[in-house]
Design an enzyme around this catalytic site. Structure first.
Site, PDB file in Angstrom:
ATOM      1  N   HIS A  84     -16.337   3.475 -23.735  1.00 31.63           N
ATOM      2  CA  HIS A  84     -15.228   2.570 -23.515  1.00 31.63           C
ATOM      3  C   HIS A  84     -14.637   2.029 -24.431  1.00 31.63           C
ATOM      4  O   HIS A  84     -13.308   2.117 -24.522  1.00 31.63           O
ATOM      5  CB  HIS A  84     -15.569   1.606 -22.399  1.00 31.63           C
ATOM      6  CG  HIS A  84     -14.691   0.904 -21.470  1.00 31.63           C
ATOM      7  ND1 HIS A  84     -15.122  -0.403 -20.755  1.00 31.63           N
ATOM      8  CD2 HIS A  84     -13.329   1.026 -21.467  1.00 31.63           C
ATOM      9  CE1 HIS A  84     -14.008  -0.744 -20.141  1.00 31.63           C
ATOM     10  NE2 HIS A  84     -12.898   0.061 -20.780  1.00 31.63           N
ATOM     11  N   GLU A 103     -12.619   4.595 -26.313  1.00 27.10           N
ATOM     12  CA  GLU A 103     -11.403   4.985 -25.732  1.00 27.10           C
ATOM     13  C   GLU A 103     -10.268   3.825 -25.998  1.00 27.10           C
ATOM     14  O   GLU A 103      -9.073   4.428 -26.071  1.00 27.10           O
ATOM     15  CB  GLU A 103     -11.525   5.156 -24.036  1.00 27.10           C
ATOM     16  CG  GLU A 103     -10.531   5.206 -23.060  1.00 27.10           C
ATOM     17  CD  GLU A 103     -10.606   4.256 -21.976  1.00 27.10           C
ATOM     18  OE1 GLU A 103      -9.586   3.532 -21.795  1.00 27.10           O
ATOM     19  OE2 GLU A 103     -11.430   4.091 -21.168  1.00 27.10           O
ATOM     20  N   HIS A 104     -10.602   2.761 -25.822  1.00 28.36           N
ATOM     21  CA  HIS A 104      -9.651   1.580 -26.133  1.00 28.36           C
ATOM     22  C   HIS A 104      -9.196   1.682 -27.433  1.00 28.36           C
ATOM     23  O   HIS A 104      -7.882   1.697 -27.796  1.00 28.36           O
ATOM     24  CB  HIS A 104     -10.077   0.209 -25.968  1.00 28.36           C
ATOM     25  CG  HIS A 104     -10.179  -0.229 -24.395  1.00 28.36           C
ATOM     26  ND1 HIS A 104      -9.511  -1.295 -23.956  1.00 28.36           N
ATOM     27  CD2 HIS A 104     -10.449   0.150 -23.436  1.00 28.36           C
ATOM     28  CE1 HIS A 104      -9.647  -1.572 -22.530  1.00 28.36           C
ATOM     29  NE2 HIS A 104     -10.239  -0.529 -22.243  1.00 28.36           N
ATOM     30  N   GLU A 143     -10.817  -4.624 -29.523  1.00 30.33           N
ATOM     31  CA  GLU A 143     -11.194  -4.066 -28.209  1.00 30.33           C
ATOM     32  C   GLU A 143     -12.495  -4.053 -27.663  1.00 30.33           C
ATOM     33  O   GLU A 143     -12.783  -4.314 -26.797  1.00 30.33           O
ATOM     34  CB  GLU A 143     -10.817  -2.642 -28.389  1.00 30.33           C
ATOM     35  CG  GLU A 143      -9.287  -2.388 -28.696  1.00 30.33           C
ATOM     36  CD  GLU A 143      -8.450  -2.876 -27.963  1.00 30.33           C
ATOM     37  OE1 GLU A 143      -8.565  -2.564 -26.601  1.00 30.33           O
ATOM     38  OE2 GLU A 143      -7.214  -3.257 -28.229  1.00 30.33           O
ATOM     39  N   GLU A 177     -13.381  -7.677 -20.148  1.00 28.64           N
ATOM     40  CA  GLU A 177     -12.965  -6.904 -18.996  1.00 28.64           C
ATOM     41  C   GLU A 177     -14.199  -6.556 -18.196  1.00 28.64           C
ATOM     42  O   GLU A 177     -14.209  -6.533 -16.886  1.00 28.64           O
ATOM     43  CB  GLU A 177     -12.414  -5.542 -19.389  1.00 28.64           C
ATOM     44  CG  GLU A 177     -11.928  -4.652 -18.298  1.00 28.64           C
ATOM     45  CD  GLU A 177     -11.487  -3.210 -18.930  1.00 28.64           C
ATOM     46  OE1 GLU A 177     -11.781  -2.172 -18.384  1.00 28.64           O
ATOM     47  OE2 GLU A 177     -10.801  -3.129 -19.880  1.00 28.64           O
TER      48      GLU A 177
END
Length: 588
Positions: A65, A68-69, A143, A165
């Site tokens: 994840h 990806e960011h 991130e 998040e």
């Protein structure tokens, strides 16, 4: 194009007409880099591109994840902090995003403008193959996670976009129950880990491991490129080869997905946090989940999805109806997780009591055995098949371009080593389901995957008012201990990293770097309106308008009536009348 011919480094392996989606599938392999590529050729002007990688988490640090960011935070050719934010200011993109799944990461984009499509594809390819985050740790710190101290007197704390998040995402009890269930059901495979990241584990991720994971997984030989729509595909192949893939050698390391070890465990217990105002009583969540079959068995997985909908889709569905009548929970949910190499089926009891677990499991097995022995209502099954077949044919993807719906199927085909067309051609499956309504096929699925299962788990998740306090105190103690064991130089370095990161976030991109981003000029935008081809005919006093377009054998009919004959008072009731038409029986 001819099979076995090479086009700009891409060897054409297969050509297959996919009539159901009015497309021709071209399957390529880039010989130098080992990259796979699929092109779905058709007359759709909403062109799509995606690049996806098989990303298999080895822990719950959320590295997939976070990559990806962070790869979207600037690249070698486009060294700006947010290239896509800048690009979208002058883009006509119909879709732009990135997604981390349990075993892959995919970067899809779409546009109807040729130049815009090329621009977006270029920025995406540079982002995944030449990200600044691999040489500059600041995107990783921003991130992913970092230890924040604004000055030397501060107590340190964890911060980061993905960290924050996932704290929000994992505060939901159902999200926690799903993760706890996967931890047990998928033991021994990548699916036991949280690919998005567990907030308790994310701070264990190091920058060195982040980089090594990227280099291992973001190689062309571990991914698939996808193109869709009306385009000069040879031009795209030339660009992709020249600018990116020709710079790579095929990796010797092939990444494979391990299957989970079958297990039966009905006594797994976990806790989740509730506040002091919430009730402990009847606030337990329980899951019953079954491992199904390897994803290659598309037919059985699709059929079990239909079974799930038929038996648990509404409060009147037979299995859900029985569970509700026994007052086992405030709400009951079920799911088919087909986003893995080993799909699963599960039922969740939401807001129940832990002492209802045994009755819940017994009721599910007893009722499914009864349905297997006595047979499932044929009308219910047929209606479920018809509804899903219609949805599949219509392929209403909402705001997402239709071509990108196929991108996820292509990614699954690549990941699970399944021929791509097996995911794209589904009419034969529905034909089989209808032909086997009375052969006991659906009942046999219940027997095979449920009654005779050697792979299922029951997870009970109980509420705790103390867990939140325990975790908060543990975090505070961890931060205190961490700071106490830091030298003065380490504290100063932490403060410097924090303030350098804030400065980086507030710093404006160099105007010369911004100008490196490809621009869409006014001259690149066509002023032509796409015509709607119609045929018109007057017959028996009625005016007919036909639109001859491919609708995958679905006929759409609309009848228009002139309401000018109604008075102003009557007009107010016209909407009510139209609603009654679809809610009340007719004579026949």
């Amino acid at each position: 194009m001819e099979i076995n011919e090479i086009y700009y480094g891409f060897k054409l392996l297969n050509i297959k007409e996919i009539k159901e989606i009015d497309s021709v599938l071209y399957e390529f392999k880039h010989e130098k880099s080992g990259a796979s590529m699929v092109y779905l050729a058709n007359d759709d002007t909403n062109k799509c591109f995606s690049i996806g990688f098989k990303t298999l988490p080895e822990d719950s640090t959320g590295v997939c994840h976070i990559i990806e960011h962070s790869v979207l935070c600037g690249s070698k050719k486009y060294p700006v902090k947010e290239p896509f934010v800048n690009l979208l200011k002058g883009s006509m993109a119909s879709f732009l995003n990135a997604m981390t799944a349990s075993d892959c990461t995919i970067y899809p984009v779409a546009s109807q403008n040729d130049k815009d499509f090329d621009n977006l594809m270029s920025v995406y390819l540079d982002a995944v193959f030449a990200p600044l985050s691999i040489t500059d740790p600041k995107p990783f710190l921003q991130e992913g996670w970092h230890l924040e101290m604004l000055d030397e007197a501060d107590m340190p704390s964890y911060k980061g976009i993905v960290y924050n998040e996932m704290q929000g995402a994992m505060s939901n009890p159902l999200s926690q129950l799903s993760e706890y269930t996967n931890q047990v059901l998928y033991k021994g495979s990548c699916y036991e880990y949280n690919s998005g990241g567990d907030p308790d584990v994310i701070p264990e991720l190091t920058y060195d491991y982040y980089k090594s994971f990227y280099h291992k997984h973001y190689h062309p030989s571990n991914g698939v490129i996808y193109l869709y729509g009306m385009m000069d595909v040879l031009e795209k192949l030339e660009f992709i080869d020249k600018e990116y893939l020709s710079k790579f050698e095929d990796s010797e390391e092939k990444i494979t997905i391990n299957l989970p070890t079958p297990i039966v465990d009905t006594n797994v217990e976990r806790e989740y946090i509730i506040n002091d105002e919430e009730e402990v009583e009847n606030n337990t969540y329980i899951s019953l989940a079954f491992g199904l079959e390897h994803a290659k068995n598309i037919k059985d997985i699709m059929a079990f999805s239909l079974l799930n909908e038929a038996l648990l889709g509404t409060n009147a569905s037979p299995l859900k109806k029985v569970l509700l009548e026994k007052e086992l929970a405030e709400d009951i949910e079920s799911y088919i997780d087909d986003g893995s190499i080993y799909p699963s089926f599960g039922i969740f009891l939401n807001k129940t009591s832990p002492n209802k677990k045994e009755l819940f499991v017994k009721t599910v097995f007893d009722e499914l055995k009864r349905l297997k022995d006595e047979g499932i209502d044929r009308n219910l099954l047929l209606a479920t098949i018809n509804i899903n077949e219609f949805k599949n044919k219509e392929l209403d993807t909402g705001r997402m371009p239709k071509g990108l719906a196929f991108a996820f199927s292509i990614m699954q085909g690549y990941n699970y080593d399944i021929p791509y067309e097996n995911y794209l051609e589904t009419s034969d499956y529905y034909k089989f389901f209808k032909e086997n309504l009375d052969t006991g096929y659906f009942e046999s699925l219940i027997e095979k995957y449920i009654l005779n299962s050697n792979h299922y788990v029951v997870v009970t998740m109980n509420p705790s008012k103390e867990l939140g306090k325990i975790k908060d105190e543990a975090m505070q103690e961890k931060m205190r201990s961490l700071k106490e064991n830091m030298t003065l130089d380490e504290i100063k370095e932490c403060v410097k990293i924090t303030n350098d990161l804030i400065a980086y976030q507030n710093q404006k991109d160099d105007i010369l770097d911004v100008k490196k981003l490809p621009e869409l000029k006014l001259s690149d935008i066509s002023t032509k309106i796409t015509p709607i081809h119609t045929m018109e005919e007057d017959k028996d006093g009625i005016h007919y308008i036909y639109h001859n377009v491919n609708t995958n054998k679905i006929a759409y009919f609309r009848a228009y009536f002139d309401l000018g004959v109604l008075s102003a008072e009557e007009l107010a009731y016209a909407r009510i009348l139209s609603r009654l038409f679809v809610r009340l029986d007719t004579l026949n």
